[in-house]
Design an enzyme around this catalytic site. Structure first.
Site, PDB file in Angstrom:
ATOM      1  N   ASP A   1      10.326  -2.333  -2.473  1.00 17.64           N
ATOM      2  CA  ASP A   1      10.260  -1.362  -3.566  1.00 17.64           C
ATOM      3  C   ASP A   1      11.681  -1.123  -4.071  1.00 17.64           C
ATOM      4  O   ASP A   1      12.477  -0.462  -3.411  1.00 17.64           O
ATOM      5  CB  ASP A   1       9.632  -0.055  -3.070  1.00 17.64           C
ATOM      6  CG  ASP A   1       9.558   1.022  -4.150  1.00 17.64           C
ATOM      7  OD1 ASP A   1       9.997   0.756  -5.285  1.00 17.64           O
ATOM      8  OD2 ASP A   1       9.063   2.124  -3.855  1.00 17.64           O
TER       9      ASP A   1
ATOM     10  N   CYS B   1       9.714   2.240 -12.366  1.00 16.42           N
ATOM     11  CA  CYS B   1       9.143   1.334 -11.366  1.00 16.42           C
ATOM     12  C   CYS B   1       8.285   0.243 -11.985  1.00 16.42           C
ATOM     13  O   CYS B   1       8.278  -0.899 -11.510  1.00 16.42           O
ATOM     14  CB  CYS B   1       8.336   2.114 -10.330  1.00 16.42           C
ATOM     15  SG  CYS B   1       6.705   2.652 -10.908  1.00 16.42           S
TER      16      CYS B   1
ATOM     17  N   HIS C   1       2.608   4.004  -9.156  1.00 19.74           N
ATOM     18  CA  HIS C   1       3.869   3.454  -8.645  1.00 19.74           C
ATOM     19  C   HIS C   1       3.619   2.057  -8.080  1.00 19.74           C
ATOM     20  O   HIS C   1       2.839   1.876  -7.137  1.00 19.74           O
ATOM     21  CB  HIS C   1       4.469   4.366  -7.574  1.00 19.74           C
ATOM     22  CG  HIS C   1       5.787   3.885  -7.057  1.00 19.74           C
ATOM     23  ND1 HIS C   1       6.890   3.727  -7.871  1.00 19.74           N
ATOM     24  CD2 HIS C   1       6.183   3.490  -5.818  1.00 19.74           C
ATOM     25  CE1 HIS C   1       7.903   3.265  -7.155  1.00 19.74           C
ATOM     26  NE2 HIS C   1       7.500   3.110  -5.907  1.00 19.74           N
TER      27      HIS C   1
END
Length: 297
Positions: free
Chosen positions: A129, A75, A114
């Site tokens: 995302d 990520c 994250h």
């Protein structure tokens, strides 16, 4: 540190994900298109950790790896790159940090490592995302509105305002494992509704994530040192190589199930599976790892 291919180039990124639309429209349709193409083209993977490579928060290095070198990233790479794309396209976006849910402790982890984005379009806020992977991956941005069911291919996603934090959760379908030897695998998720992560709306700069990136690569308790992961979304579901286990997951919403076709690969097959199924070409030898953690398909 500069990349061998030169400076960051938006057109190169568009070629990488197969985006052929116009980039002068900062509307929801464009954001949805680029978001979905990204998750279908660039894998969520942490293989560098298991190839003896160091992952940096240098945007040019990340661009060179993900866009020019047939690789994916975790990520902190994928979403950092995507944030640059959003800004280059002219979107009003803000970087946020979030804490992944850990089913072993039945709570959100302590590390807000994250990276995600809040995007404002026509006065409405959305969460983007492109790098959580497997069945928890959203294909399109979610409207930042509390309690609203937002159906996508993987299931029904929900953002819930808890006052001090927002929580992302998903209601999925029952797993149907085709291979009997994997019926009791710890990789199979058996919870119909599960939290994915929590976050606040406090803006973050890249500096917030640098120490966390170092820690996740070194900590023997980190998910990413305990599992080698490569996951790529596809129109019917997703593919994943976790440790030595290769899985193809097909979403069957009309039957209320996700079909899991799982098998172990041999060392001789490893490079071919990565190249053929994920378009990933490694420069260094991968040492697959799959210790038991909270991570599931």
């Amino acid at each position: 540190m500069s990349s061998p291919g030169g400076k960051l180039n938006l057109e190169e990124y568009f070629q990488r994900i197969g985006f052929h639309g116009t980039c002068d429209k900062m509307d929801l349709a464009t954001l949805m298109s680029v978001h979905k193409l990204h998750v279908m083209s660039i894998p969520f993977e942490n293989l560098s950790i298991h190839c003896g490579e160091w992952i940096t928060m240098d945007l040019e290095v990340i661009f060179n790896k993900l866009v020019r070198s047939s690789r994916g990233g975790w990520c902190l790479e994928n979403n950092y790159l995507f944030g640059w794309v959003l800004r280059e396209m002219g979107f009003n976006s803000t970087t946020l940090s979030s804490r992944a849910f850990n089913s072993i402790i039945n709570d959100f982890g302590a590390l807000d490592s994250h990276l995600i984005h809040k995007v404002i379009i026509d006065g409405k806020a959305y969460i983007a995302d492109v790098s959580f992977g497997v069945s928890s991956q959203i294909w399109e941005p979610l409207e930042l509105i509390s309690g609203k069911d937002q159906p996508q291919a993987a299931g029904v996603f929900r953002l819930i305002d808890k006052g001090d934090i927002w929580v992302l959760e998903k209601t999925g379908r029952k797993p149907q494992v085709l291979n009997p030897e994997f019926a009791k695998s710890s990789l199979v998720n058996r919870k119909e509704t599960k939290p994915i992560y929590c976050f606040t709306l406090e803006p973050r700069q890249v500096d917030h994530f640098i120490e966390k990136s170092h820690r996740l690569q070194r900590d023997p308790a980190s998910l990413f040192t305990n599992k080698s992961i490569c996951s790529l979304q596809k129109p019917t579901g997703f593919k994943a190589l976790i440790g030595w286990t290769y899985s193809e997951v097909t979403y069957k919403p009309e039957e209320g199930v996700d079909m899991l076709d799982m098998r172990n690969v041999t060392e001789d097959e490893l490079d071919e599976v990565l190249k053929k199924q994920f378009n990933v070409k490694l420069q260094n030898k991968l040492k697959p790892v799959c210790n038991k953690t909270f991570y599931t398909l």
